[in-house]
Design a protein around this motif. Structure first.
Motif, PDB file in Angstrom:
ATOM      1  N   ILE A 255       0.870  -1.172   0.000  1.00 44.10           N
ATOM      2  CA  ILE A 255       0.000   0.000   0.000  1.00 44.10           C
ATOM      3  C   ILE A 255       0.908   1.225   0.000  1.00 44.10           C
ATOM      4  N   THR A 256       0.979   1.880  -1.141  1.00 46.99           N
ATOM      5  CA  THR A 256       1.981   2.928  -1.314  1.00 46.99           C
ATOM      6  C   THR A 256       1.667   3.788  -2.529  1.00 46.99           C
ATOM      7  N   THR A 257       2.263   4.959  -2.565  1.00 50.95           N
ATOM      8  CA  THR A 257       2.209   5.800  -3.764  1.00 50.95           C
ATOM      9  C   THR A 257       3.366   5.444  -4.704  1.00 50.95           C
ATOM     10  N   LYS A 258       4.319   4.653  -4.177  1.00 51.98           N
ATOM     11  CA  LYS A 258       5.485   4.237  -4.981  1.00 51.98           C
ATOM     12  C   LYS A 258       5.195   2.883  -5.632  1.00 51.98           C
ATOM     13  N   VAL A 259       4.141   2.849  -6.428  1.00 49.73           N
ATOM     14  CA  VAL A 259       3.649   1.596  -6.993  1.00 49.73           C
ATOM     15  C   VAL A 259       4.684   0.921  -7.888  1.00 49.73           C
TER      16      VAL A 259
ATOM     17  N   ALA B  10       0.164  -3.906  -5.762  1.00 46.96           N
ATOM     18  CA  ALA B  10       0.616  -2.610  -5.263  1.00 46.96           C
ATOM     19  C   ALA B  10      -0.385  -1.539  -5.681  1.00 46.96           C
ATOM     20  N   GLY B  11      -0.683  -0.651  -4.749  1.00 46.91           N
ATOM     21  CA  GLY B  11      -1.626   0.415  -5.023  1.00 46.91           C
ATOM     22  C   GLY B  11      -1.921   1.191  -3.763  1.00 46.91           C
ATOM     23  N   GLY B  12      -2.986   1.997  -3.817  1.00 54.25           N
ATOM     24  CA  GLY B  12      -3.344   2.839  -2.679  1.00 54.25           C
ATOM     25  C   GLY B  12      -4.728   2.546  -2.146  1.00 54.25           C
ATOM     26  N   LYS B  13      -5.521   3.612  -2.021  1.00 56.50           N
ATOM     27  CA  LYS B  13      -6.849   3.492  -1.419  1.00 56.50           C
ATOM     28  C   LYS B  13      -7.743   2.510  -2.165  1.00 56.50           C
TER      29      LYS B  13
ATOM     30  N   ALA C 176       3.709  -1.109   3.761  1.00 59.61           N
ATOM     31  CA  ALA C 176       3.204   0.226   3.440  1.00 59.61           C
ATOM     32  C   ALA C 176       4.259   1.284   3.668  1.00 59.61           C
ATOM     33  N   THR C 177       4.125   2.368   2.946  1.00 61.52           N
ATOM     34  CA  THR C 177       4.940   3.553   3.210  1.00 61.52           C
ATOM     35  C   THR C 177       4.223   4.380   4.278  1.00 61.52           C
ATOM     36  N   PRO C 178       4.976   5.143   5.075  1.00 56.91           N
ATOM     37  CA  PRO C 178       4.383   5.883   6.199  1.00 56.91           C
ATOM     38  C   PRO C 178       3.220   6.798   5.806  1.00 56.91           C
ATOM     39  N   ASP C 179       3.271   7.345   4.588  1.00 58.09           N
ATOM     40  CA  ASP C 179       2.217   8.274   4.171  1.00 58.09           C
ATOM     41  C   ASP C 179       0.859   7.610   3.994  1.00 58.09           C
ATOM     42  N   MET C 180       0.829   6.266   3.954  1.00 57.12           N
ATOM     43  CA  MET C 180      -0.434   5.548   3.774  1.00 57.12           C
ATOM     44  C   MET C 180      -1.002   5.007   5.078  1.00 57.12           C
ATOM     45  N   MET C 181      -0.285   5.207   6.183  1.00 55.53           N
ATOM     46  CA  MET C 181      -0.727   4.622   7.445  1.00 55.53           C
ATOM     47  C   MET C 181      -2.020   5.263   7.973  1.00 55.53           C
ATOM     48  N   GLY C 182      -2.283   6.510   7.584  1.00 52.81           N
ATOM     49  CA  GLY C 182      -3.538   7.135   7.984  1.00 52.81           C
ATOM     50  C   GLY C 182      -4.725   6.375   7.424  1.00 52.81           C
ATOM     51  N   GLU C 183      -4.645   5.981   6.163  1.00 48.08           N
ATOM     52  CA  GLU C 183      -5.716   5.212   5.537  1.00 48.08           C
ATOM     53  C   GLU C 183      -5.795   3.798   6.112  1.00 48.08           C
ATOM     54  N   LEU C 184      -4.638   3.196   6.333  1.00 44.79           N
ATOM     55  CA  LEU C 184      -4.621   1.845   6.899  1.00 44.79           C
ATOM     56  C   LEU C 184      -5.163   1.831   8.324  1.00 44.79           C
TER      57      LEU C 184
END
Length: 229
Positions: free
Chosen positions: A78-82, A93-96, A115-123
């Motif tokens: 789960i990342t923006t760095k797909v 690999a993907g996001g929301k 996951a990358t830290p920037d996605m932990m809010g969604e997770l």
């Protein structure tokens, strides 16, 4: 009393009653005690003298075995760095959109989430769904990292996460019956050394109450675990 199969009973006869085996002694016997027609997993199980309700005695972490454990895990990143995640070997690999797929379709065709830290809010919003399944990424287990490619690569290479249960028991898969003896010896030693080094300073007296190696559905062999072997 649990009734064991005929194969289990016969396999048990190969184990010397009351003996604590060195790791080198245990592996050849272990292979002979395999009760399945498939390539059984080889596991190490510990009974630890710890109280996991105390934060400083909650034994958890990660380990990468010298020869892997014979299991390939499906990784969801789960990342923006797909592109980076996929290049490193992530199965998905993907996001929301992938988190929504999990929620809406009850989709769990994977073993680990990184996951990358920037996605932990969604997770974090999915903690009640992912937490009980042991899928919530955590920095302590290396599943939350700004370097998503490294996190994926390590898991694909056989990096294991472990956590002691409420009764102080810990189980780790260390290989397959088909592994060379020397590979199993190396992997078992890596695990026993690692867990020994994880001993909390607050534990007095005996730390490892028991250490056993066993195959899937097979009997266990008690082994030495503190360097005496």
């Amino acid at each position: 009393m649990k009734k064991h199969s005929k194969k289990y009973t016969e396999a048990s006869k190969l184990i010397e009653k009351g003996k604590v085996y060195t790791i080198e002694e245990a592996v050849p016997v272990l292979k002979k005690t395999s009760c399945t027609k498939f390539d059984s997993s080889v596991d190490v199980s510990f009974s630890l003298n710890v109280n996991p309700t105390h934060a400083d005695q909650l034994i958890r972490g990660t380990i990468t075995l010298p020869h892997g454990n014979g299991k390939t895990k499906k990784v969801l990143a789960i990342t923006t760095k797909v592109d980076e995640a996929k290049a490193a070997g992530a199965d998905y690999a993907g996001g929301k959109e992938l988190l929504e797929k999990i929620q809406n379709e009850n989709w769990f065709d994977f073993d680990v989430i990184v996951a990358t830290p920037d996605m932990m809010g969604e997770l974090g919003k999915m903690g009640r769904l992912l937490g009980p399944k042991g899928l919530m990424p955590n920095p302590k287990t290396g599943t939350v990292s700004p370097n998503i490619a490294q996190a994926v690569t390590e898991i694909k290479a056989g990096k294991l996460s472990y956590r002691v249960d409420k009764d102080g028991n810990l189980h780790l898969p260390v290989g397959r019956v088909s592994f060379e003896d020397s590979f199993l010896v190396d992997n078992i030693k890596a695990v026993t050394d690692h867990i020994q080094k994880a001993r909390p300073s607050t534990v007095k007296g005996t730390y490892v109450k028991n250490c056993v190696v066993h195959t899937t559905m097979g009997p266990g062999l008690a082994i030495t675990y503190d360097g005496r072997n």
